[in-house]
Design a protein around this motif. Sequence first.
Motif, PDB file in Angstrom:
ATOM      1  N   TYR A   1       0.833  -1.198   0.000  1.00 46.19           N
ATOM      2  CA  TYR A   1       0.000   0.000   0.000  1.00 46.19           C
ATOM      3  C   TYR A   1       0.875   1.258   0.000  1.00 46.19           C
ATOM      4  CZ  TYR A   1      -3.525  -3.322   1.760  1.00 46.19           C
ATOM      5  OH  TYR A   1      -4.367  -4.381   1.943  1.00 46.19           O
ATOM      6  N   ILE A   2       0.556   2.208  -0.872  1.00 43.07           N
ATOM      7  CA  ILE A   2       1.143   3.546  -0.823  1.00 43.07           C
ATOM      8  C   ILE A   2      -0.003   4.521  -0.581  1.00 43.07           C
ATOM      9  CG2 ILE A   2       2.524   5.297  -1.988  1.00 43.07           C
ATOM     10  CD1 ILE A   2       3.697   3.124  -3.756  1.00 43.07           C
ATOM     11  N   LEU A   3       0.126   5.323   0.466  1.00 40.27           N
ATOM     12  CA  LEU A   3      -0.904   6.277   0.880  1.00 40.27           C
ATOM     13  C   LEU A   3      -0.320   7.684   0.853  1.00 40.27           C
ATOM     14  CD1 LEU A   3      -2.099   4.247   4.007  1.00 40.27           C
ATOM     15  CD2 LEU A   3      -3.148   4.221   1.730  1.00 40.27           C
ATOM     16  N   LYS A   4      -1.177   8.675   1.044  1.00 40.51           N
ATOM     17  CA  LYS A   4      -0.677  10.048   1.059  1.00 40.51           C
ATOM     18  C   LYS A   4      -1.647  10.966   1.783  1.00 40.51           C
ATOM     19  CE  LYS A   4      -2.609  11.289  -3.490  1.00 40.51           C
ATOM     20  NZ  LYS A   4      -2.299  11.801  -4.840  1.00 40.51           N
ATOM     21  N   VAL A   5      -1.091  12.077   2.252  1.00 42.10           N
ATOM     22  CA  VAL A   5      -1.857  13.224   2.722  1.00 42.10           C
ATOM     23  C   VAL A   5      -1.582  14.338   1.720  1.00 42.10           C
ATOM     24  CG1 VAL A   5      -2.177  14.901   4.575  1.00 42.10           C
ATOM     25  CG2 VAL A   5      -1.663  12.510   5.120  1.00 42.10           C
ATOM     26  N   ASP A   6      -2.619  14.816   1.035  1.00 44.30           N
ATOM     27  CA  ASP A   6      -2.377  15.705  -0.101  1.00 44.30           C
ATOM     28  C   ASP A   6      -3.656  16.433  -0.478  1.00 44.30           C
ATOM     29  OD1 ASP A   6      -0.921  16.906  -2.103  1.00 44.30           O
ATOM     30  OD2 ASP A   6      -0.718  15.110  -3.349  1.00 44.30           O
TER      31      ASP A   6
ATOM     32  N   ASP B   1     -11.643   9.456   6.196  1.00 48.07           N
ATOM     33  CA  ASP B   1     -11.413  10.423   7.261  1.00 48.07           C
ATOM     34  C   ASP B   1     -10.845   9.720   8.477  1.00 48.07           C
ATOM     35  OD1 ASP B   1     -12.289  12.944   6.203  1.00 48.07           O
ATOM     36  OD2 ASP B   1     -14.332  12.179   6.266  1.00 48.07           O
ATOM     37  N   SER B   2      -9.733  10.221   8.977  1.00 44.58           N
ATOM     38  CA  SER B   2      -9.179   9.714  10.214  1.00 44.58           C
ATOM     39  C   SER B   2     -10.122  10.023  11.384  1.00 44.58           C
ATOM     40  CB  SER B   2      -7.812  10.365  10.469  1.00 44.58           C
ATOM     41  OG  SER B   2      -7.380  10.183  11.803  1.00 44.58           O
ATOM     42  N   ASP B   3      -9.999   9.266  12.452  1.00 40.14           N
ATOM     43  CA  ASP B   3     -10.753   9.561  13.665  1.00 40.14           C
ATOM     44  C   ASP B   3     -10.168  10.746  14.421  1.00 40.14           C
ATOM     45  OD1 ASP B   3     -12.465   7.418  13.229  1.00 40.14           O
ATOM     46  OD2 ASP B   3     -11.230   6.020  14.391  1.00 40.14           O
TER      47      ASP B   3
ATOM     48  N   ASN C   1     -11.033  16.752  10.455  1.00 36.59           N
ATOM     49  CA  ASN C   1     -10.405  15.433  10.517  1.00 36.59           C
ATOM     50  C   ASN C   1      -9.427  15.266   9.362  1.00 36.59           C
ATOM     51  OD1 ASN C   1     -13.120  15.090  11.987  1.00 36.59           O
ATOM     52  ND2 ASN C   1     -12.017  13.220  12.541  1.00 36.59           N
ATOM     53  N   LEU C   2      -8.308  14.653   9.657  1.00 34.21           N
ATOM     54  CA  LEU C   2      -7.320  14.368   8.629  1.00 34.21           C
ATOM     55  C   LEU C   2      -7.916  13.420   7.595  1.00 34.21           C
ATOM     56  CD1 LEU C   2      -4.319  14.572   7.704  1.00 34.21           C
ATOM     57  CD2 LEU C   2      -3.939  12.473   9.025  1.00 34.21           C
ATOM     58  N   TYR C   3      -7.683  13.717   6.298  1.00 36.50           N
ATOM     59  CA  TYR C   3      -8.142  12.827   5.234  1.00 36.50           C
ATOM     60  C   TYR C   3      -6.929  12.115   4.652  1.00 36.50           C
ATOM     61  CZ  TYR C   3     -10.750  11.068   1.228  1.00 36.50           C
ATOM     62  OH  TYR C   3     -11.359  10.246   0.298  1.00 36.50           O
ATOM     63  N   ILE C   4      -6.980  10.795   4.657  1.00 34.39           N
ATOM     64  CA  ILE C   4      -5.880   9.968   4.162  1.00 34.39           C
ATOM     65  C   ILE C   4      -6.311   9.340   2.843  1.00 34.39           C
ATOM     66  CG2 ILE C   4      -4.413   7.969   4.643  1.00 34.39           C
ATOM     67  CD1 ILE C   4      -4.938   8.558   7.653  1.00 34.39           C
ATOM     68  N   GLN C   5      -5.455   9.468   1.815  1.00 27.04           N
ATOM     69  CA  GLN C   5      -5.823   9.049   0.467  1.00 27.04           C
ATOM     70  C   GLN C   5      -5.045   7.802   0.028  1.00 27.04           C
ATOM     71  OE1 GLN C   5      -6.132  12.277  -2.510  1.00 27.04           O
ATOM     72  NE2 GLN C   5      -5.564  13.677  -0.864  1.00 27.04           N
ATOM     73  N   TYR C   6      -5.700   6.995  -0.791  1.00 25.24           N
ATOM     74  CA  TYR C   6      -5.009   5.907  -1.484  1.00 25.24           C
ATOM     75  C   TYR C   6      -4.201   6.520  -2.641  1.00 25.24           C
ATOM     76  CZ  TYR C   6      -8.958   3.409   0.660  1.00 25.24           C
ATOM     77  OH  TYR C   6      -9.906   2.928   1.527  1.00 25.24           O
TER      78      TYR C   6
ATOM     79  N   GLY D   1       2.122  28.860  10.578  1.00 25.38           N
ATOM     80  CA  GLY D   1       0.721  29.080  10.251  1.00 25.38           C
ATOM     81  C   GLY D   1       0.129  27.997   9.383  1.00 25.38           C
ATOM     82  N   CYS D   2       0.976  27.317   8.603  1.00 27.07           N
ATOM     83  CA  CYS D   2       0.490  26.209   7.777  1.00 27.07           C
ATOM     84  C   CYS D   2       0.362  24.919   8.568  1.00 27.07           C
ATOM     85  CB  CYS D   2       1.440  25.975   6.596  1.00 27.07           C
ATOM     86  SG  CYS D   2       1.316  27.214   5.290  1.00 27.07           S
ATOM     87  N   GLY D   3       0.932  24.906   9.777  1.00 24.87           N
ATOM     88  CA  GLY D   3       0.958  23.675  10.545  1.00 24.87           C
ATOM     89  C   GLY D   3      -0.380  23.225  11.076  1.00 24.87           C
ATOM     90  N   ASN D   4      -1.380  24.098  11.049  1.00 25.73           N
ATOM     91  CA  ASN D   4      -2.695  23.716  11.563  1.00 25.73           C
ATOM     92  C   ASN D   4      -3.319  22.558  10.785  1.00 25.73           C
ATOM     93  OD1 ASN D   4      -2.729  25.577  13.644  1.00 25.73           O
ATOM     94  ND2 ASN D   4      -3.700  27.176  12.414  1.00 25.73           N
ATOM     95  N   ASP D   5      -2.901  22.399   9.532  1.00 24.42           N
ATOM     96  CA  ASP D   5      -3.465  21.328   8.698  1.00 24.42           C
ATOM     97  C   ASP D   5      -2.646  20.043   8.744  1.00 24.42           C
ATOM     98  OD1 ASP D   5      -5.591  22.923   7.797  1.00 24.42           O
ATOM     99  OD2 ASP D   5      -4.349  23.811   6.231  1.00 24.42           O
ATOM    100  N   ASN D   6      -1.600  20.026   9.569  1.00 28.98           N
ATOM    101  CA  ASN D   6      -0.736  18.852   9.646  1.00 28.98           C
ATOM    102  C   ASN D   6      -1.417  17.697  10.378  1.00 28.98           C
ATOM    103  OD1 ASN D   6       1.244  20.417   8.492  1.00 28.98           O
ATOM    104  ND2 ASN D   6       2.398  20.708  10.379  1.00 28.98           N
ATOM    105  N   PRO D   7      -1.058  16.456  10.045  1.00 28.03           N
ATOM    106  CA  PRO D   7      -1.438  15.335  10.911  1.00 28.03           C
ATOM    107  C   PRO D   7      -0.873  15.579  12.312  1.00 28.03           C
ATOM    108  CG  PRO D   7      -0.486  14.551   8.836  1.00 28.03           C
ATOM    109  CD  PRO D   7      -0.254  16.018   8.880  1.00 28.03           C
ATOM    110  N   PHE D   8      -1.550  15.093  13.314  1.00 32.93           N
ATOM    111  CA  PHE D   8      -1.066  15.300  14.685  1.00 32.93           C
ATOM    112  C   PHE D   8       0.174  14.461  14.978  1.00 32.93           C
ATOM    113  CE2 PHE D   8      -3.329  11.343  15.387  1.00 32.93           C
ATOM    114  CZ  PHE D   8      -2.676  10.750  16.461  1.00 32.93           C
TER     115      PHE D   8
END
Length: 600
Positions: free
Chosen positions: A325-330, A341-343, A352-357, A469-476
């Motif tokens: 599996y190769i995934l991405k946040v993008d 959507d991540s929990d 919620n973070l969205y994780i893509q295939y 300021g861009c860090g608000n959209d980062n995964p935790f």
Amino acid sequence: MCVAALLALFLSNFLSAAQQAQGLCPDGTTTFSLTVYTSAWGGEVSWYITDEENEELYEDDGYTDNSVYTYEICLEDGCFVFHMHDSYGDGWNGGSFILSTEFGETVISGALENGTDGELVFGVNAWCPVYGCIDVNSINFDPQANTDDGSCIPFVSSNLPIVLIETNGQYIPDNPRIIAHMGIIHNSSGVNTLSDSLNNYDGQISIEIRGSSSQGFPKKSFALETQNEDGSNNNVSLIDMPAENDWILHAPYSDKSLMRNALTFELGRQIGRYTPRTKFCEVFINGEYKGIYLLMESIKRDANRIDIANLLPEDSDGDELTGGYILKVDKFTGSGGGGWDSDYMTEGQSNNLYIQYHRPKGSELVDEQKQYIQNYVDEFEDALAGPNFADTAIGYAKYCDPLSFIDLSLINELSRNIDGYRLSTYFYKDKDSNGGKLTMGAWWDYNLTYGNADYCEGGDIDGWEVQSGCGNDNPFWFERLKDDEVYENQMKCRWTKLRQNEWSDSSITYLVDSMTNLLAEAQVRNFAIWDILGTYVWPNVYVSSETHQDEVDYMLNWLDGRLGWIDSNLPGICPEGCMDVNACNFSPSAMCDDGSCDYL
């Protein structure tokens, strides 16, 4: 003078006396109609018209988005300049204008394609000199110019490979791909001319425009596939890179050093990370010179790319289900399709973070595979967020390769990647029998780095990008990992080791200087057709360059400051000592080998 487009209109015989007499303007002048289309950023659009004495005759600004404005313009005979301006500096973003006679005949039309300012020259019953290269055999031939300005640059030869693409009159769209022909000239002598044979590739491709925000630049990037005549995959080696069929032609544009991606990927390879291989080249499309490009590998599963198992639709249980599996946040505009959507919320708790295939694509995964990989990532996040997250048996380390997270964090912070973590962040999982933990990579998209972004503190040498300021959209994930003292110390040790070797000041300077020397000849041609040195191109911080070397020096100076700041501010401790258990002075508390091992 920054010129977005330049053309002259010779109207000596264009308007008859009878036509002029019917105009609404005073005697001795000619009536024109000006229509301005403002687009989605109309508030940034303005224009004005000057005469031969540079006196301003007409102007307007302060538009409403997506509105159309019409004006009556009265001009005497003579030469005039239509000036276009964008207050933000990234062009009119779809806005345009048309200046026409009162009878509907177009005099000039166009748009500010990029940057802050542009000019178009036109004449009313007058011949107006338009300066440029008038030699049709030069790469910077200007079909609108009528007066040679001595700027002509012929294409004699190149020390870079030459890529020739022919589309048979077709426009290359964003989607779908079109069928075209590609030839590559790559001589072992290092000297390539247009008359040489197509000795590296000579065959069919499918091609489309790629990218997201970069599609707004006039210099386009492309995704392409090498194909057999029947459309099947043609796995070939291009310019000494391992054989495959999926490739990228990346167009450095806002990155005026031309090398930020190439530099970053090389820094990754030097520390043992797979990053896309790259080759600088010069590109012609339908005989028109397009400048310096970076031919590079796309991100996919392959023995010579991300080397993980090939997940097949029938792999629905047991060990076969667990990997490939190769995934991405993008952004949602890339390839792959689908996700979940991540929990858990992003760092800023806004969504919620969205994780893509990514690969296989969502449409190629069966339900069991989608459910498996989602559950695995869920378990990783639960462990990371939980009270025992630092426990090596049941915490995050059970599910991921911490060093890959460390390396991604370090390159994102070294480069101050404003898109890091939240965009173009790829990670993969191999089968359990092959290790099977979540691993960060491949690294991707480092154009807006090394001081080349005027938002989210991208130009600052101090501060952590993960907290910008861009860090608000980062995964935790990345901030939570640093709550583990062991992880933080490991990051400190990794940085210390890299700074002593692969990422030392001298090593990085050597890489930059090598690329600068490689591009020395071709960059002159590149900037002859993309006249952007000294001009703001979104989202530049540094805009006062006059030469390519100025851009390189700016990046090197920025890097020098950034490296020093991280050296002084990276938290954690890194106990040094002998780490070889076979040495008589082995130090079990050491996290960084100091070369002191004694075996006597």
